[in-house]
Design a protein around this motif. Structure first.
Motif, mmCIF file in Angstrom:
data_model
loop_
_atom_site.group_PDB
_atom_site.id
_atom_site.type_symbol
_atom_site.label_atom_id
_atom_site.label_comp_id
_atom_site.label_asym_id
_atom_site.label_seq_id
_atom_site.Cartn_x
_atom_site.Cartn_y
_atom_site.Cartn_z
ATOM 1 N N ASP A 107 0.809 -1.224 0.000
ATOM 2 C CA ASP A 107 0.000 0.000 0.000
ATOM 3 C C ASP A 107 0.837 1.266 0.000
ATOM 4 O O ASP A 107 0.353 2.337 -0.376
ATOM 5 N N ASP A 108 2.104 1.168 0.437
ATOM 6 C CA ASP A 108 2.984 2.339 0.448
ATOM 7 C C ASP A 108 3.775 2.476 -0.844
ATOM 8 O O ASP A 108 4.602 3.376 -0.974
ATOM 9 N N GLY A 109 3.570 1.562 -1.790
ATOM 10 C CA GLY A 109 4.283 1.624 -3.065
ATOM 11 C C GLY A 109 5.622 0.903 -3.062
ATOM 12 O O GLY A 109 6.368 0.997 -4.030
ATOM 13 N N THR A 110 5.922 0.183 -1.997
ATOM 14 C CA THR A 110 7.179 -0.567 -1.923
ATOM 15 C C THR A 110 7.033 -1.871 -2.694
ATOM 16 O O THR A 110 6.095 -2.640 -2.460
ATOM 17 N N GLU A 111 7.956 -2.098 -3.626
ATOM 18 C CA GLU A 111 7.912 -3.312 -4.428
ATOM 19 C C GLU A 111 8.547 -4.478 -3.697
ATOM 20 O O GLU A 111 9.578 -4.317 -3.040
ATOM 21 N N ALA A 112 7.935 -5.648 -3.826
ATOM 22 C CA ALA A 112 8.530 -6.898 -3.357
ATOM 23 C C ALA A 112 9.212 -7.526 -4.574
ATOM 24 O O ALA A 112 8.596 -7.672 -5.629
ATOM 25 N N VAL A 113 10.489 -7.860 -4.424
ATOM 26 C CA VAL A 113 11.260 -8.400 -5.533
ATOM 27 C C VAL A 113 11.517 -9.877 -5.285
ATOM 28 O O VAL A 113 11.938 -10.273 -4.203
ATOM 29 N N ALA A 114 11.252 -10.691 -6.294
ATOM 30 C CA ALA A 114 11.510 -12.129 -6.241
ATOM 31 C C ALA A 114 12.519 -12.465 -7.342
ATOM 32 O O ALA A 114 12.859 -11.619 -8.173
ATOM 33 N N PHE A 115 12.981 -13.708 -7.346
ATOM 34 C CA PHE A 115 13.926 -14.119 -8.381
ATOM 35 C C PHE A 115 13.447 -15.392 -9.059
ATOM 36 O O PHE A 115 12.615 -16.133 -8.546
ATOM 37 N N GLY A 116 13.972 -15.620 -10.227
ATOM 38 C CA GLY A 116 13.726 -16.832 -10.992
ATOM 39 C C GLY A 116 14.864 -16.976 -11.980
ATOM 40 O O GLY A 116 15.843 -16.207 -11.950
ATOM 41 N N TYR A 117 14.751 -17.927 -12.861
ATOM 42 C CA TYR A 117 15.781 -18.137 -13.895
ATOM 43 C C TYR A 117 15.097 -18.155 -15.242
ATOM 44 O O TYR A 117 13.972 -18.613 -15.386
ATOM 45 N N ARG A 118 15.771 -17.625 -16.238
ATOM 46 C CA ARG A 118 15.271 -17.664 -17.595
ATOM 47 C C ARG A 118 16.319 -18.337 -18.485
ATOM 48 O O ARG A 118 17.514 -18.312 -18.150
ATOM 49 N N PRO A 119 15.888 -18.931 -19.588
ATOM 50 C CA PRO A 119 16.880 -19.524 -20.490
ATOM 51 C C PRO A 119 17.876 -18.466 -20.938
ATOM 52 O O PRO A 119 17.496 -17.311 -21.187
ATOM 53 N N ARG A 120 19.146 -18.852 -20.971
ATOM 54 C CA ARG A 120 20.186 -17.930 -21.430
ATOM 55 C C ARG A 120 19.947 -17.611 -22.898
ATOM 56 O O ARG A 120 19.647 -18.514 -23.674
ATOM 57 N N GLY A 121 20.062 -16.366 -23.277
ATOM 58 C CA GLY A 121 19.825 -15.927 -24.635
ATOM 59 C C GLY A 121 20.505 -16.805 -25.691
ATOM 60 O O GLY A 121 21.677 -17.130 -25.559
ATOM 61 N N GLY A 122 19.731 -17.211 -26.694
ATOM 62 C CA GLY A 122 20.265 -18.010 -27.775
ATOM 63 C C GLY A 122 20.411 -19.488 -27.458
ATOM 64 O O GLY A 122 20.789 -20.267 -28.316
ATOM 65 N N ASP A 123 20.100 -19.905 -26.217
ATOM 66 C CA ASP A 123 20.283 -21.314 -25.834
ATOM 67 C C ASP A 123 18.974 -22.082 -25.784
ATOM 68 O O ASP A 123 18.955 -23.218 -25.379
ATOM 69 N N GLN A 124 17.864 -21.463 -26.151
ATOM 70 C CA GLN A 124 16.595 -22.182 -26.100
ATOM 71 C C GLN A 124 16.596 -23.136 -27.200
ATOM 72 O O GLN A 124 16.244 -24.031 -27.581
#
Length: 124
Positions: A107-124
């Motif tokens: 409600d105060d505008g503070t973002e909650a940040v999470a993490f994940g992994y994405r395929p490395r560019g060009g390696d899909q």
């Protein structure tokens, strides 16, 4: 959203490392589960790794991919795989890289940040 995600210019994960045997842990430990010693330091983990295993989770309103990632240089982490919506896009051994996402805003505008992994560019 977790204390082992370090934000800044280069977001990364940080683990507790047993000073004797090098075992890595994300949670607080009184003793190492591998060698039973009680001295720990901290270690920044690599942002790159390879997909060990994954599953498509469809019980949520929006399906997602839950993954196990083997990090380069040591460490294993469970996280969501980002930018993937079809099983044919991924395979075990796929190179991935850490990424952060906004998980919500309070409600105060503070973002909650999470993490994940994405395929490395060009390696899909």
């Amino acid at each position: 959203m977790v204390d082992y995600l370090v934000l800044g210019d280069e977001p990364h994960l940080r683990a507790r490392e047993c000073s004797h045997c090098g075992a890595l842990y994300f949670d607080r430990r009184n003793a190492c589960a591998k060698c039973f010693r009680t001295e720990f330091g901290t270690r920044a983990l690599s942002n790159e790794g390879r997909l060990r295993a994954f599953t498509f989770v469809t019980r949520a309103k929006r399906p997602y991919v839950s993954a196990i990632v083997d990090l380069e240089g040591g460490g294993v982490v469970k996280a969501n795989l980002l930018e993937v919506d079809q099983p044919g896009q991924i395979r075990p051994g796929l190179p991935v890289v850490l990424d952060t996402v906004t998980a919500g805003t309070d409600d105060d505008g503070t973002e909650a940040v999470a993490f994940g992994y994405r395929p490395r560019g060009g390696d899909q």
